[in-house]
Design a protein around this motif. Structure first.
Motif, PDB file in Angstrom:
ATOM      1  N   ASN A  42      52.722  52.121  41.845  1.00 10.37           N
ATOM      2  CA  ASN A  42      52.173  50.984  42.553  1.00 10.37           C
ATOM      3  C   ASN A  42      52.625  49.697  41.899  1.00 10.37           C
ATOM      4  O   ASN A  42      52.102  49.302  40.877  1.00 10.37           O
ATOM      5  CB  ASN A  42      50.648  51.091  42.488  1.00 10.37           C
ATOM      6  CG  ASN A  42      50.019  50.526  43.694  1.00 10.37           C
ATOM      7  OD1 ASN A  42      50.668  49.767  44.411  1.00 10.37           O
ATOM      8  ND2 ASN A  42      48.787  50.880  43.937  1.00 10.37           N
ATOM      9  N   GLU A  44      52.276  46.741  42.731  1.00 11.49           N
ATOM     10  CA  GLU A  44      51.348  45.625  42.727  1.00 11.49           C
ATOM     11  C   GLU A  44      50.346  45.809  41.611  1.00 11.49           C
ATOM     12  O   GLU A  44      49.451  45.012  41.433  1.00 11.49           O
ATOM     13  CB  GLU A  44      50.755  45.400  44.113  1.00 11.49           C
ATOM     14  CG  GLU A  44      49.302  45.596  44.321  1.00 11.49           C
ATOM     15  CD  GLU A  44      49.014  47.070  44.357  1.00 11.49           C
ATOM     16  OE1 GLU A  44      47.852  47.423  44.200  1.00 11.49           O
ATOM     17  OE2 GLU A  44      49.943  47.858  44.499  1.00 11.49           O
ATOM     18  N   ASP A  45      50.516  46.872  40.827  1.00 12.82           N
ATOM     19  CA  ASP A  45      49.734  46.985  39.607  1.00 12.82           C
ATOM     20  C   ASP A  45      50.303  45.989  38.623  1.00 12.82           C
ATOM     21  O   ASP A  45      50.781  46.289  37.566  1.00 12.82           O
ATOM     22  CB  ASP A  45      49.807  48.399  39.042  1.00 12.82           C
ATOM     23  CG  ASP A  45      49.023  49.307  39.909  1.00 12.82           C
ATOM     24  OD1 ASP A  45      48.110  48.784  40.557  1.00 12.82           O
ATOM     25  OD2 ASP A  45      49.331  50.488  39.954  1.00 12.82           O
ATOM     26  N   ARG A  46      50.248  44.882  39.056  1.00 14.27           N
ATOM     27  CA  ARG A  46      50.852  43.672  38.553  1.00 14.27           C
ATOM     28  C   ARG A  46      51.006  43.556  37.064  1.00 14.27           C
ATOM     29  O   ARG A  46      50.295  42.889  36.395  1.00 14.27           O
ATOM     30  CB  ARG A  46      50.048  42.470  39.036  1.00 14.27           C
ATOM     31  CG  ARG A  46      48.593  42.512  38.728  1.00 14.27           C
ATOM     32  CD  ARG A  46      47.904  41.864  39.832  1.00 14.27           C
ATOM     33  NE  ARG A  46      47.991  42.732  40.954  1.00 14.27           N
ATOM     34  CZ  ARG A  46      46.923  43.202  41.532  1.00 14.27           C
ATOM     35  NH1 ARG A  46      45.748  42.923  41.122  1.00 14.27           N
ATOM     36  NH2 ARG A  46      47.036  43.993  42.564  1.00 14.27           N
ATOM     37  N   THR A 176      40.681  40.953  42.101  1.00 13.97           N
ATOM     38  CA  THR A 176      41.639  40.730  43.183  1.00 13.97           C
ATOM     39  C   THR A 176      40.904  40.575  44.511  1.00 13.97           C
ATOM     40  O   THR A 176      40.091  41.422  44.870  1.00 13.97           O
ATOM     41  CB  THR A 176      42.609  41.929  43.278  1.00 13.97           C
ATOM     42  OG1 THR A 176      43.230  42.096  42.013  1.00 13.97           O
ATOM     43  CG2 THR A 176      43.663  41.720  44.343  1.00 13.97           C
ATOM     44  N   PHE A 221      38.833  54.417  39.995  1.00 11.00           N
ATOM     45  CA  PHE A 221      39.472  54.903  41.224  1.00 11.00           C
ATOM     46  C   PHE A 221      40.316  56.103  40.808  1.00 11.00           C
ATOM     47  O   PHE A 221      41.259  55.960  40.015  1.00 11.00           O
ATOM     48  CB  PHE A 221      40.410  53.853  41.846  1.00 11.00           C
ATOM     49  CG  PHE A 221      39.706  52.628  42.397  1.00 11.00           C
ATOM     50  CD1 PHE A 221      38.573  52.740  43.204  1.00 11.00           C
ATOM     51  CD2 PHE A 221      40.191  51.353  42.127  1.00 11.00           C
ATOM     52  CE1 PHE A 221      37.946  51.616  43.714  1.00 11.00           C
ATOM     53  CE2 PHE A 221      39.564  50.216  42.644  1.00 11.00           C
ATOM     54  CZ  PHE A 221      38.429  50.362  43.435  1.00 11.00           C
ATOM     55  N   VAL A 225      42.412  54.265  37.588  1.00 12.88           N
ATOM     56  CA  VAL A 225      42.104  52.847  37.398  1.00 12.88           C
ATOM     57  C   VAL A 225      40.650  52.784  36.933  1.00 12.88           C
ATOM     58  O   VAL A 225      39.779  53.328  37.589  1.00 12.88           O
ATOM     59  CB  VAL A 225      42.242  52.090  38.743  1.00 12.88           C
ATOM     60  CG1 VAL A 225      41.918  50.621  38.577  1.00 12.88           C
ATOM     61  CG2 VAL A 225      43.623  52.287  39.341  1.00 12.88           C
ATOM     62  N   LYS A 261      43.803  49.318  51.540  1.00 11.46           N
ATOM     63  CA  LYS A 261      42.636  49.830  50.802  1.00 11.46           C
ATOM     64  C   LYS A 261      41.430  48.977  51.148  1.00 11.46           C
ATOM     65  O   LYS A 261      41.558  47.777  51.406  1.00 11.46           O
ATOM     66  CB  LYS A 261      42.893  49.773  49.300  1.00 11.46           C
ATOM     67  CG  LYS A 261      43.958  50.750  48.873  1.00 11.46           C
ATOM     68  CD  LYS A 261      44.103  50.788  47.370  1.00 11.46           C
ATOM     69  CE  LYS A 261      45.104  51.828  46.967  1.00 11.46           C
ATOM     70  NZ  LYS A 261      46.351  51.277  46.462  1.00 11.46           N
ATOM     71  N   ASP A 262      40.242  49.604  51.127  1.00 10.95           N
ATOM     72  CA  ASP A 262      39.016  48.835  51.356  1.00 10.95           C
ATOM     73  C   ASP A 262      38.857  47.820  50.239  1.00 10.95           C
ATOM     74  O   ASP A 262      39.246  48.077  49.101  1.00 10.95           O
ATOM     75  CB  ASP A 262      37.794  49.765  51.305  1.00 10.95           C
ATOM     76  CG  ASP A 262      37.780  50.698  52.498  1.00 10.95           C
ATOM     77  OD1 ASP A 262      38.497  50.413  53.473  1.00 10.95           O
ATOM     78  OD2 ASP A 262      37.057  51.712  52.439  1.00 10.95           O
ATOM     79  N   HIS A 266      36.167  44.678  41.953  1.00 10.50           N
ATOM     80  CA  HIS A 266      36.084  45.383  40.672  1.00 10.50           C
ATOM     81  C   HIS A 266      36.883  44.607  39.631  1.00 10.50           C
ATOM     82  O   HIS A 266      37.748  43.793  39.992  1.00 10.50           O
ATOM     83  CB  HIS A 266      36.658  46.791  40.827  1.00 10.50           C
ATOM     84  CG  HIS A 266      38.098  46.772  41.240  1.00 10.50           C
ATOM     85  ND1 HIS A 266      38.493  46.647  42.562  1.00 10.50           N
ATOM     86  CD2 HIS A 266      39.240  46.803  40.511  1.00 10.50           C
ATOM     87  CE1 HIS A 266      39.815  46.618  42.617  1.00 10.50           C
ATOM     88  NE2 HIS A 266      40.287  46.705  41.386  1.00 10.50           N
ATOM     89  N   THR A 268      39.305  45.432  36.776  1.00  6.50           N
ATOM     90  CA  THR A 268      40.108  46.476  36.108  1.00  6.50           C
ATOM     91  C   THR A 268      40.394  46.095  34.662  1.00  6.50           C
ATOM     92  O   THR A 268      40.802  44.974  34.378  1.00  6.50           O
ATOM     93  CB  THR A 268      41.452  46.655  36.856  1.00  6.50           C
ATOM     94  OG1 THR A 268      41.169  46.969  38.207  1.00  6.50           O
ATOM     95  CG2 THR A 268      42.297  47.755  36.236  1.00  6.50           C
ATOM     96  N   LYS A 271      44.542  50.843  33.452  1.00  4.29           N
ATOM     97  CA  LYS A 271      45.096  51.598  34.577  1.00  4.29           C
ATOM     98  C   LYS A 271      46.392  52.285  34.167  1.00  4.29           C
ATOM     99  O   LYS A 271      47.215  51.719  33.453  1.00  4.29           O
ATOM    100  CB  LYS A 271      45.282  50.724  35.815  1.00  4.29           C
ATOM    101  CG  LYS A 271      46.125  49.497  35.657  1.00  4.29           C
ATOM    102  CD  LYS A 271      46.105  48.694  36.951  1.00  4.29           C
ATOM    103  CE  LYS A 271      46.853  47.393  36.797  1.00  4.29           C
ATOM    104  NZ  LYS A 271      46.743  46.536  37.963  1.00  4.29           N
TER     105      LYS A 271
HETATM  106  P1  AMP Z   1      43.547  45.458  40.478  1.00  4.15           P
HETATM  107  O1  AMP Z   1      42.225  45.434  39.840  1.00  4.15           O
HETATM  108  O2  AMP Z   1      43.631  44.589  41.661  1.00  4.15           O
HETATM  109  O3  AMP Z   1      44.640  45.278  39.483  1.00  4.15           O
HETATM  110  O4  AMP Z   1      43.740  46.917  41.117  1.00  4.15           O
HETATM  111  C1  AMP Z   1      43.928  48.020  40.310  1.00  4.15           C
HETATM  112  C2  AMP Z   1      44.350  49.203  41.158  1.00  4.15           C
HETATM  113  O5  AMP Z   1      43.268  49.638  41.951  1.00  4.15           O
HETATM  114  C3  AMP Z   1      45.497  48.943  42.114  1.00  4.15           C
HETATM  115  O6  AMP Z   1      46.406  50.001  41.956  1.00  4.15           O
HETATM  116  C4  AMP Z   1      44.867  49.003  43.465  1.00  4.15           C
HETATM  117  O7  AMP Z   1      45.767  49.527  44.393  1.00  4.15           O
HETATM  118  C5  AMP Z   1      43.732  49.972  43.230  1.00  4.15           C
HETATM  119  N1  AMP Z   1      42.664  49.752  44.196  1.00  4.15           N
HETATM  120  C6  AMP Z   1      42.150  48.590  44.615  1.00  4.15           C
HETATM  121  N2  AMP Z   1      41.180  48.779  45.524  1.00  4.15           N
HETATM  122  C7  AMP Z   1      41.068  50.107  45.666  1.00  4.15           C
HETATM  123  C8  AMP Z   1      40.236  50.925  46.474  1.00  4.15           C
HETATM  124  N3  AMP Z   1      39.324  50.417  47.301  1.00  4.15           N
HETATM  125  N4  AMP Z   1      40.399  52.263  46.362  1.00  4.15           N
HETATM  126  C9  AMP Z   1      41.313  52.793  45.520  1.00  4.15           C
HETATM  127  N5  AMP Z   1      42.128  52.071  44.743  1.00  4.15           N
HETATM  128  C10 AMP Z   1      42.015  50.741  44.821  1.00  4.15           C
END
Ligand code: AMP
Length: 389
Positions: A42, A44-46, A176, A221, A225, A261-262, A266, A268, A271
């Motif tokens: 992924n 976008e796991d920036r 995010t 997740f 994550v 994704k919904d 959260h 993070t 991850k």
């Molecule tokens: P972030 O906190 O935005 O860096 O997201 C961390 C990871 O969580 C990314 O890989 C997202 O794709 C994943 N993610 C975000 N929302 C959800 C969700 N509702 N269900 C499963 N994975 C998610």
């Protein structure tokens, strides 16, 4: 003469490209595997650093090992080599006879390879077009939350030091609101304008007050994550409305937002996608045992004062936060009601801290430690008690 030579050489030159094709196929397969893996990940796991590192490593690997040649060493069956070995390979008669020269064979092979590469490049380009490279973020500024996250991360590292690469640096912590793909400067400017345009609506949603986000407890997740959870309540509903308002404005401007994704707000802090090497080492899940003692940890409150349009791939700032293309700030009304609300929020956060200290002091291990340290400490200030006292 020409007929005899033709017959003698037909075997070695029969369909030279076909003879080399297994090599090309191996090469193409190798490349496709890499591409597929990259897309499975992924992006976008920036983590611009890890994304850039991976790209550079892949490029180096490719440059070092031309896969076709490496995987199948040259053998006399290779028609190009056989042709090159013939004594008159470079002689004009070769061309006169209507056979390709060894150079042109090499060229043909290269042309074949290039076709494969272009196909791969096209596929990669298409995927890159869909891949999120920007996101709208609520930055985490609370030092209490940051130190709470650091405490959990330290505990995780004690249990498994290999996980250091999977941890999110305190300076990068954020929530995010949405992810998007912006393919050029115009689109970035459009998204920045959309963010600015949402500000009045966001201010309206906040009703002149503050939005305080309390984080408590840890969840995950798919064990890939791990994050601090946003506590349930009115604030969560408001944050959802804010995310929705931003998404709508983006879409009105023709910018597709979201990754299917919904939206589950959260925070993070760890991850696996940050560290693909860990997967190769067999670490495919983040065991909840790693953070078991913090599972109900009260991380504290974040007062939302800003939202940013951030790049996932551009170099981060020295404090570890993402490169921002645009930020909008919120101003809380300074009247009695909001001052009272702010004081209440501060009180809540101090109370949380006090509860944590109390909890720590009530643990037998902490008490034993304190007793041991007190027993070992020199006490110059304690006079020996005299019998008269
Ligand atoms: P972030 O906190 O935005 O860096 O997201 C961390 C990871 O969580 C990314 O890989 C997202 O794709 C994943 N993610 C975000 N929302 C959800 C969700 N509702 N269900 C499963 N994975 C998610």
């Amino acid at each position: 003469m020409q007929a005899r030579l033709s017959a003698a050489l037909r075997d070695v030159t029969a369909d030279p490209l076909q003879m080399t094709s297994p090599n090309l196929r191996v090469c193409a397969k190798g490349r496709n595997d890499v591409t597929q893996k990259a897309h499975g990940r992924n992006l976008e796991d920036r983590d611009p650093e890890s994304a850039e590192k991976q790209t550079t490593k892949r490029a180096k690997r490719k440059a070092k090992k031309p896969c076709g040649r490496k995987q199948k060493p040259k053998t006399p069956e290779s028609s190009g080599d056989l042709v090159a070995e013939l004594p008159f390979a470079k002689a004009e008669v070769w061309k006169d006879l209507g056979f390709p020269s060894s150079e042109s064979l090499k060229k043909k092979r290269k042309r074949g390879e290039r076709v494969e590469s272009e196909e791969d490049a096209d596929k990669k380009k298409k995927k890159d077009c869909q891949r999120a490279n920007y996101f709208v973020s609520v930055p985490i500024t609370s030092s209490q939350i940051k130190s709470g996250v650091e405490a959990v991360q330290a505990a995780v590292l004690q249990k498994d030091p290999r996980l250091s690469r999977a941890l999110i640096a305190p300076g990068s912590l954020h929530v995010t609101l949405l992810v998007t793909h912006l393919s050029n400067e115009d689109e970035v400017n459009l998204a920045a304008a959309a963010l600015v345009q949402t500000q009045p609506r966001l201010q309206e949603l906040l009703e002149g007050g503050e939005l305080v986000l309390p984080f408590s407890g840890i969840w995950h997740f798919r064990h890939e994550v791990v994050f601090a959870q946003l506590a349930e309540g009115e604030h969560a509903a408001k944050l959802m409305k804010i995310a929705e308002a931003v998404r709508k404005t983006f879409e009105e401007k023709g910018i597709a937002a979201g990754d299917g994704k919904d939206f589950k707000p959260h925070l993070t802090f760890m991850k696996l996608s940050r560290a693909p090497k860990l997967r190769r080492q067999g670490i495919k899940k983040l065991d909840p045992e790693l953070y078991a003692e913090f599972i109900e940890h009260q991380f504290g409150d974040e007062t939302v004062s800003r939202i940013d349009l951030c790049s996932m791939l551009k170099k981060k700032t020295p404090d570890g936060y993402y490169h921002c293309e645009k930020s909008v700030t919120f101003r809380a009304r300074c009247d009695a009601r909001t001052v009272t609300a702010a004081l209440r929020s501060q009180r809540r956060s101090i109370q949380t801290r006090l509860d944590q200290i109390k909890e720590l002091l009530s643990q037998p291990s902490t008490r034993t430690k304190i007793k041991q340290e007190l027993a070992a400490a020199p006490r110059p200030f304690l006079k020996p008690s005299s019998p008269s006292q």
